[in-house]
Design a protein around this motif. Structure first.
Motif, mmCIF file in Angstrom:
data_model
loop_
_atom_site.group_PDB
_atom_site.id
_atom_site.type_symbol
_atom_site.label_atom_id
_atom_site.label_comp_id
_atom_site.label_asym_id
_atom_site.label_seq_id
_atom_site.Cartn_x
_atom_site.Cartn_y
_atom_site.Cartn_z
ATOM 1 N N ALA A 274 -0.308 -12.092 2.097
ATOM 2 C CA ALA A 274 -0.524 -11.819 0.678
ATOM 3 C C ALA A 274 -1.462 -10.629 0.518
ATOM 4 O O ALA A 274 -2.093 -10.179 1.479
ATOM 5 N N PRO A 275 -1.594 -10.102 -0.716
ATOM 6 C CA PRO A 275 -2.564 -9.019 -0.951
ATOM 7 C C PRO A 275 -3.993 -9.512 -0.766
ATOM 8 O O PRO A 275 -4.275 -10.710 -0.846
ATOM 9 N N SER A 291 -4.068 -10.242 5.176
ATOM 10 C CA SER A 291 -3.981 -9.375 4.009
ATOM 11 C C SER A 291 -3.297 -8.072 4.396
ATOM 12 O O SER A 291 -3.606 -7.483 5.429
ATOM 13 N N LEU A 292 -2.391 -7.620 3.560
ATOM 14 C CA LEU A 292 -1.715 -6.338 3.788
ATOM 15 C C LEU A 292 -2.409 -5.197 3.062
ATOM 16 O O LEU A 292 -2.038 -4.036 3.245
ATOM 17 N N GLY A 293 -3.425 -5.519 2.265
ATOM 18 C CA GLY A 293 -4.091 -4.500 1.464
ATOM 19 C C GLY A 293 -4.024 -4.866 -0.006
ATOM 20 O O GLY A 293 -3.586 -5.957 -0.378
ATOM 21 N N GLU A 300 -0.360 1.250 0.991
ATOM 22 C CA GLU A 300 -1.181 0.528 1.959
ATOM 23 C C GLU A 300 -0.453 -0.724 2.447
ATOM 24 O O GLU A 300 -0.438 -1.034 3.644
ATOM 25 N N ILE A 301 0.154 -1.448 1.531
ATOM 26 C CA ILE A 301 0.895 -2.649 1.901
ATOM 27 C C ILE A 301 2.065 -2.297 2.813
ATOM 28 O O ILE A 301 2.309 -2.963 3.823
ATOM 29 N N ALA A 302 2.789 -1.233 2.482
ATOM 30 C CA ALA A 302 3.910 -0.797 3.317
ATOM 31 C C ALA A 302 3.439 -0.436 4.718
ATOM 32 O O ALA A 302 4.057 -0.819 5.722
ATOM 33 N N ARG A 303 2.344 0.288 4.797
ATOM 34 C CA ARG A 303 1.823 0.745 6.089
ATOM 35 C C ARG A 303 1.416 -0.433 6.985
ATOM 36 O O ARG A 303 1.520 -0.364 8.213
ATOM 37 N N ASN A 304 0.967 -1.532 6.378
ATOM 38 C CA ASN A 304 0.452 -2.667 7.142
ATOM 39 C C ASN A 304 1.467 -3.794 7.344
ATOM 40 O O ASN A 304 1.176 -4.763 8.060
ATOM 41 N N LEU A 305 2.644 -3.696 6.714
ATOM 42 C CA LEU A 305 3.579 -4.822 6.706
ATOM 43 C C LEU A 305 4.007 -5.254 8.100
ATOM 44 O O LEU A 305 3.875 -6.425 8.478
ATOM 45 N N PHE A 306 4.557 -4.346 8.897
ATOM 46 C CA PHE A 306 5.094 -4.745 10.201
ATOM 47 C C PHE A 306 3.994 -5.213 11.148
ATOM 48 O O PHE A 306 4.182 -6.175 11.894
#
Length: 349
Positions: A274-275, A291-293, A300-306
């Motif tokens: 989740a955020p 947390s993905l950001g 930021e969320i995209a960059r941390n997803l994988f």
């Protein structure tokens, strides 16, 4: 196979780039960084070298590869470039955009998975561009992971998956985008967005208003050869089953906590994605929270997803519960990857 591993921490070392290029020229396979995710590369014009990519990844043979180029002159690889496709190249290349075009006979069928089309892109990562130029050929490169797993966005994850499977792994830090490239199919009319990415549908429409996007068109059925990677097979998936919960924020939180408690009563280790705004809600002793950001920063969320999904593998969770994200802008690409990682296992509340 003994894999050569080199990670550029402060500066690019051209001696290692040249060594990687020599491996590719000899028909070998090299993992290397791009701005999207790390790629697993071989000479796109060498059918035997391309087969090694499929073998190293355990990738189905009917899943086409994207070729990476360092020169915008595509006349050797594409039969024609529609005017709007050229405009997209002019605006977004080098960068995270792949165009599907009718291929020339120079591209082997092994690279295109038997299709008469091929996906082409020009990466913006400096290491990638230097490697392509030094190799003197287009480099076919899917993501540098075991097929089906979340794509790697750093050197360590490439080594985890591919050490002993490939000739060389080159690293230069974490990918700045974190999601695979946007893919637009210009072999059909009107052109179709087949895979959303960091370059959004709205971005594309500023150049070509005829591009169409239908989420159903991002999937291929079992009998169909997909025109782009990620359309047919289970993709981006961590080991544990993943469920997405979407809807009203308060209801989503309550449902996730209720599901987590139910799984815990069954003796299962639960992960929650989740955020960071929900950290206090989910960061409990009996929940593995990642947390993905910030939900205010989709990049930021995209960059941390994988990396987030792969971290759940490190934590040995039994199930993963993920909040859905707003499907606006880059959020469309984020949810595209999450949905495929979950096998479209979605709960709406």
């Amino acid at each position: 196979m003994e894999t050569i591993k080199v990670n550029f921490e402060n500066r690019i070392d051209m001696e290692w780039i040249e060594q990687g290029a020599e491996i590719i020229k000899r028909g070998g396979v090299v993992a290397f960084p791009t701005e999207t995710v790390y790629g697993l590369g071989a000479d796109a014009l060498n059918q035997d070298a391309v087969k090694k990519i499929f073998e190293a990844k355990g990738r189905p043979q009917d899943n086409p590869l994207i070729i990476h180029v360092a020169d915008a002159d595509l006349s050797a690889f594409a039969q024609e470039i529609p005017g709007k496709a050229q405009e997209l190249m002019d605006k977004f290349w080098p960068g995270p955009l792949t165009l599907i075009l009718k291929k020339t006979d120079l591209i082997p069928m092994e690279t295109s998975a038997g299709l008469d089309t091929v996906g082409i892109r020009m990466p913006s990562n400096e290491t990638a561009m230097l490697l392509i130029r030094a190799s003197g050929c287009p480099i076919a490169a899917p993501s540098a992971n075991i097929s089906g797993k979340p794509s790697p966005t750093n050197f360590r994850r490439c080594v985890e998956d591919l050490d002993g499977r490939v000739d060389m792994i080159i690293g230069d830090g974490s990918s700045i985008v974190g999601l695979e490239s946007t893919i637009v199919d210009y072999s059909v009319h009107p052109p179709r967005l087949l895979r959303p990415g960091y370059i959004t549908y709205d971005d594309l429409l500023t150049v070509d208003h005829e591009i169409v996007y239908d989420e159903a068109m991002t999937r291929a059925d079992e009998k169909e050869i997909p025109k782009a990677p990620g359309m047919k097979y289970r993709h981006y998936a961590p080991k544990a089953p993943l469920t997405i919960i979407t809807g009203n924020e308060g209801k989503v939180e309550k449902r996730i906590l209720a599901l987590a408690e139910n799984y815990q009563n069954q003796g299962k280790v639960v992960g929650v994605l989740a955020p960071k705004e929900r950290e206090k809600m989910y960061n409990k002793e009996n929940i593995r929270f990642i947390s993905l950001g910030s939900e205010k920063n989709s990049s930021e969320i995209a960059r941390n997803l994988f990396e987030g999904l792969r971290t759940f593998d490190d934590l040995n969770v039994d199930v993963i519960l993920a909040e859905g994200f707003s499907e606006k802008g880059v959020g469309v690409a984020i949810m595209n990857r999450l949905k495929k990682a979950s096998g479209f296992n979605i709960i709406e509340v």
